[in-house]
Scaffold this motif. Sequence first.
Motif, PDB file in Angstrom:
ATOM      1  N   ALA A  85       0.071  37.200  -2.972  1.00 51.74           N
ATOM      2  CA  ALA A  85      -1.244  36.636  -3.275  1.00 51.74           C
ATOM      3  C   ALA A  85      -2.062  37.597  -4.127  1.00 51.74           C
ATOM      4  O   ALA A  85      -2.734  37.185  -5.081  1.00 51.74           O
ATOM      5  CB  ALA A  85      -1.980  36.300  -1.980  1.00 51.74           C
ATOM      6  N   GLU A  86      -2.003  38.870  -3.805  1.00 50.68           N
ATOM      7  CA  GLU A  86      -2.721  39.874  -4.597  1.00 50.68           C
ATOM      8  C   GLU A  86      -2.129  39.978  -5.997  1.00 50.68           C
ATOM      9  O   GLU A  86      -2.862  40.078  -6.983  1.00 50.68           O
ATOM     10  CB  GLU A  86      -2.684  41.221  -3.882  1.00 50.68           C
ATOM     11  N   ARG A  87      -0.821  39.925  -6.089  1.00 51.57           N
ATOM     12  CA  ARG A  87      -0.150  40.057  -7.384  1.00 51.57           C
ATOM     13  C   ARG A  87      -0.495  38.920  -8.339  1.00 51.57           C
ATOM     14  O   ARG A  87      -0.674  39.133  -9.530  1.00 51.57           O
ATOM     15  CB  ARG A  87       1.356  40.110  -7.169  1.00 51.57           C
ATOM     16  N   VAL A  88      -0.592  37.698  -7.797  1.00 50.87           N
ATOM     17  CA  VAL A  88      -0.868  36.542  -8.660  1.00 50.87           C
ATOM     18  C   VAL A  88      -2.340  36.142  -8.633  1.00 50.87           C
ATOM     19  O   VAL A  88      -2.721  35.127  -9.190  1.00 50.87           O
ATOM     20  CB  VAL A  88       0.025  35.334  -8.296  1.00 50.87           C
ATOM     21  N   ASN A  89      -3.168  36.947  -7.942  1.00 53.87           N
ATOM     22  CA  ASN A  89      -4.600  36.686  -7.848  1.00 53.87           C
ATOM     23  C   ASN A  89      -4.894  35.305  -7.253  1.00 53.87           C
ATOM     24  O   ASN A  89      -5.689  34.527  -7.786  1.00 53.87           O
ATOM     25  CB  ASN A  89      -5.259  36.842  -9.224  1.00 53.87           C
ATOM     26  N   ALA A  90      -4.236  35.018  -6.148  1.00 54.48           N
ATOM     27  CA  ALA A  90      -4.425  33.729  -5.473  1.00 54.48           C
ATOM     28  C   ALA A  90      -5.834  33.620  -4.919  1.00 54.48           C
ATOM     29  O   ALA A  90      -6.415  34.604  -4.453  1.00 54.48           O
ATOM     30  CB  ALA A  90      -3.404  33.567  -4.349  1.00 54.48           C
ATOM     31  N   ASP A  91      -6.377  32.434  -4.954  1.00 53.96           N
ATOM     32  CA  ASP A  91      -7.733  32.193  -4.460  1.00 53.96           C
ATOM     33  C   ASP A  91      -7.798  32.045  -2.951  1.00 53.96           C
ATOM     34  O   ASP A  91      -8.882  32.081  -2.372  1.00 53.96           O
ATOM     35  CB  ASP A  91      -8.306  30.939  -5.112  1.00 53.96           C
ATOM     36  N   GLY A 139     -10.419  34.089   9.721  1.00 56.71           N
ATOM     37  CA  GLY A 139      -9.573  33.023   9.201  1.00 56.71           C
ATOM     38  C   GLY A 139     -10.123  31.651   9.511  1.00 56.71           C
ATOM     39  O   GLY A 139     -11.001  31.491  10.363  1.00 56.71           O
ATOM     40  N   THR A 140      -9.603  30.657   8.812  1.00 60.54           N
ATOM     41  CA  THR A 140     -10.006  29.267   9.031  1.00 60.54           C
ATOM     42  C   THR A 140      -8.818  28.492   9.566  1.00 60.54           C
ATOM     43  O   THR A 140      -7.784  28.391   8.902  1.00 60.54           O
ATOM     44  CB  THR A 140     -10.502  28.621   7.725  1.00 60.54           C
ATOM     45  N   LEU A 141      -8.972  27.959  10.755  1.00 60.80           N
ATOM     46  CA  LEU A 141      -7.934  27.155  11.375  1.00 60.80           C
ATOM     47  C   LEU A 141      -8.033  25.730  10.842  1.00 60.80           C
ATOM     48  O   LEU A 141      -9.126  25.153  10.786  1.00 60.80           O
ATOM     49  CB  LEU A 141      -8.098  27.167  12.894  1.00 60.80           C
ATOM     50  N   LEU A 142      -6.910  25.182  10.433  1.00 57.95           N
ATOM     51  CA  LEU A 142      -6.895  23.827   9.886  1.00 57.95           C
ATOM     52  C   LEU A 142      -6.471  22.825  10.951  1.00 57.95           C
ATOM     53  O   LEU A 142      -5.570  23.104  11.746  1.00 57.95           O
ATOM     54  CB  LEU A 142      -5.925  23.748   8.702  1.00 57.95           C
ATOM     55  N   PRO A 143      -7.112  21.662  10.962  1.00 58.19           N
ATOM     56  CA  PRO A 143      -6.719  20.631  11.925  1.00 58.19           C
ATOM     57  C   PRO A 143      -5.364  20.033  11.551  1.00 58.19           C
ATOM     58  O   PRO A 143      -4.901  20.171  10.418  1.00 58.19           O
ATOM     59  CB  PRO A 143      -7.841  19.590  11.800  1.00 58.19           C
ATOM     60  N   ASN A 144      -4.755  19.355  12.484  1.00 57.88           N
ATOM     61  CA  ASN A 144      -3.465  18.714  12.227  1.00 57.88           C
ATOM     62  C   ASN A 144      -3.640  17.338  11.583  1.00 57.88           C
ATOM     63  O   ASN A 144      -2.887  16.424  11.855  1.00 57.88           O
ATOM     64  CB  ASN A 144      -2.654  18.592  13.522  1.00 57.88           C
ATOM     65  N   GLU A 145      -4.636  17.223  10.749  1.00 53.86           N
ATOM     66  CA  GLU A 145      -4.903  15.994   9.997  1.00 53.86           C
ATOM     67  C   GLU A 145      -4.873  16.358   8.521  1.00 53.86           C
ATOM     68  O   GLU A 145      -5.690  17.148   8.047  1.00 53.86           O
ATOM     69  CB  GLU A 145      -6.268  15.422  10.361  1.00 53.86           C
ATOM     70  N   LEU A 146      -3.936  15.776   7.796  1.00 56.77           N
ATOM     71  CA  LEU A 146      -3.706  16.147   6.410  1.00 56.77           C
ATOM     72  C   LEU A 146      -4.948  15.965   5.533  1.00 56.77           C
ATOM     73  O   LEU A 146      -5.311  16.866   4.776  1.00 56.77           O
ATOM     74  CB  LEU A 146      -2.542  15.320   5.854  1.00 56.77           C
ATOM     75  N   GLU A 147      -5.616  14.833   5.640  1.00 59.29           N
ATOM     76  CA  GLU A 147      -6.774  14.573   4.783  1.00 59.29           C
ATOM     77  C   GLU A 147      -7.914  15.540   5.081  1.00 59.29           C
ATOM     78  O   GLU A 147      -8.533  16.088   4.175  1.00 59.29           O
ATOM     79  CB  GLU A 147      -7.249  13.127   4.937  1.00 59.29           C
ATOM     80  N   ARG A 148      -8.189  15.771   6.349  1.00 61.74           N
ATOM     81  CA  ARG A 148      -9.272  16.692   6.723  1.00 61.74           C
ATOM     82  C   ARG A 148      -8.952  18.118   6.285  1.00 61.74           C
ATOM     83  O   ARG A 148      -9.804  18.828   5.749  1.00 61.74           O
ATOM     84  CB  ARG A 148      -9.477  16.626   8.246  1.00 61.74           C
ATOM     85  N   SER A 149      -7.709  18.561   6.481  1.00 63.41           N
ATOM     86  CA  SER A 149      -7.308  19.905   6.034  1.00 63.41           C
ATOM     87  C   SER A 149      -7.434  20.047   4.530  1.00 63.41           C
ATOM     88  O   SER A 149      -7.875  21.087   4.040  1.00 63.41           O
ATOM     89  CB  SER A 149      -5.865  20.181   6.478  1.00 63.41           C
ATOM     90  N   THR A 150      -7.066  19.005   3.813  1.00 65.39           N
ATOM     91  CA  THR A 150      -7.181  19.018   2.347  1.00 65.39           C
ATOM     92  C   THR A 150      -8.631  19.198   1.938  1.00 65.39           C
ATOM     93  O   THR A 150      -8.941  20.004   1.058  1.00 65.39           O
ATOM     94  CB  THR A 150      -6.617  17.711   1.760  1.00 65.39           C
ATOM     95  N   GLN A 151      -9.541  18.490   2.574  1.00 66.48           N
ATOM     96  CA  GLN A 151     -10.965  18.602   2.265  1.00 66.48           C
ATOM     97  C   GLN A 151     -11.478  20.014   2.546  1.00 66.48           C
ATOM     98  O   GLN A 151     -12.237  20.579   1.767  1.00 66.48           O
ATOM     99  CB  GLN A 151     -11.774  17.582   3.060  1.00 66.48           C
ATOM    100  N   ILE A 152     -11.066  20.588   3.666  1.00 70.10           N
ATOM    101  CA  ILE A 152     -11.532  21.917   4.034  1.00 70.10           C
ATOM    102  C   ILE A 152     -11.086  22.958   3.021  1.00 70.10           C
ATOM    103  O   ILE A 152     -11.896  23.741   2.511  1.00 70.10           O
ATOM    104  CB  ILE A 152     -11.033  22.298   5.456  1.00 70.10           C
ATOM    105  N   VAL A 153      -9.809  22.964   2.694  1.00 70.70           N
ATOM    106  CA  VAL A 153      -9.290  23.956   1.739  1.00 70.70           C
ATOM    107  C   VAL A 153      -9.932  23.756   0.370  1.00 70.70           C
ATOM    108  O   VAL A 153     -10.397  24.716  -0.245  1.00 70.70           O
ATOM    109  CB  VAL A 153      -7.753  23.919   1.661  1.00 70.70           C
ATOM    110  N   ALA A 154      -9.966  22.525  -0.098  1.00 70.53           N
ATOM    111  CA  ALA A 154     -10.530  22.252  -1.431  1.00 70.53           C
ATOM    112  C   ALA A 154     -12.002  22.662  -1.518  1.00 70.53           C
ATOM    113  O   ALA A 154     -12.447  23.149  -2.561  1.00 70.53           O
ATOM    114  CB  ALA A 154     -10.370  20.772  -1.778  1.00 70.53           C
ATOM    115  N   SER A 155     -12.742  22.522  -0.430  1.00 67.20           N
ATOM    116  CA  SER A 155     -14.163  22.867  -0.464  1.00 67.20           C
ATOM    117  C   SER A 155     -14.419  24.371  -0.358  1.00 67.20           C
ATOM    118  O   SER A 155     -15.482  24.841  -0.742  1.00 67.20           O
ATOM    119  CB  SER A 155     -14.911  22.142   0.649  1.00 67.20           C
ATOM    120  N   MET A 156     -13.445  25.121   0.146  1.00 63.17           N
ATOM    121  CA  MET A 156     -13.673  26.542   0.383  1.00 63.17           C
ATOM    122  C   MET A 156     -13.126  27.455  -0.716  1.00 63.17           C
ATOM    123  O   MET A 156     -13.376  28.656  -0.692  1.00 63.17           O
ATOM    124  CB  MET A 156     -13.087  26.958   1.729  1.00 63.17           C
ATOM    125  N   ILE A 157     -12.368  26.889  -1.664  1.00 67.02           N
ATOM    126  CA  ILE A 157     -11.865  27.763  -2.735  1.00 67.02           C
ATOM    127  C   ILE A 157     -12.356  27.289  -4.080  1.00 67.02           C
ATOM    128  O   ILE A 157     -12.922  26.276  -4.231  1.00 67.02           O
ATOM    129  CB  ILE A 157     -10.343  27.916  -2.736  1.00 67.02           C
TER     130      ILE A 157
END
Length: 157
Positions: A85-91, A139-157
Amino acid sequence: DHLGNNWSIKPGIAYEHFFPIGLGQNSSPPYCINQSAQEKPLFAHAAGIQHEIGLILFALKLINKGLKVIYLGPNLPTQQAQLTAERVNADAIVLSTFLTPSPETQQSIIALAATYKRPVFLGGRGSSKISEKFTLAGGTLLPNELERSTQIVASMI
């Protein structure tokens, strides 16, 4: 030959995961698709985890949301996820664990959440055993719901 002779030295096993999808042939990091996107989270399964389909589907959902995804696949040591992640400058780093990780892996995931300077997400059924310590470490724990997890990650990066 190059892969077989060099995977065990720097940059380590992450290099072996990178190689089949392009790093061995060019200097740019391998992404699933969506080269025009700016945000790029790194996706990997925790050490010892082989079940890929859930994380692949999650990565594809984020690609459809416009993110560039770096996918390293199963069974990746946490330290290798951080180095890559550091090498590729991951968000962000997105880790998945279908099963409860070993105590050593749990500690390394918690340490990653505490030290990585960008968001670290953890999802999957196996995350429940370390969820409290992981979130306390930042850290941020993601729920076991694909749509909700997608929203959380997309909103935080």
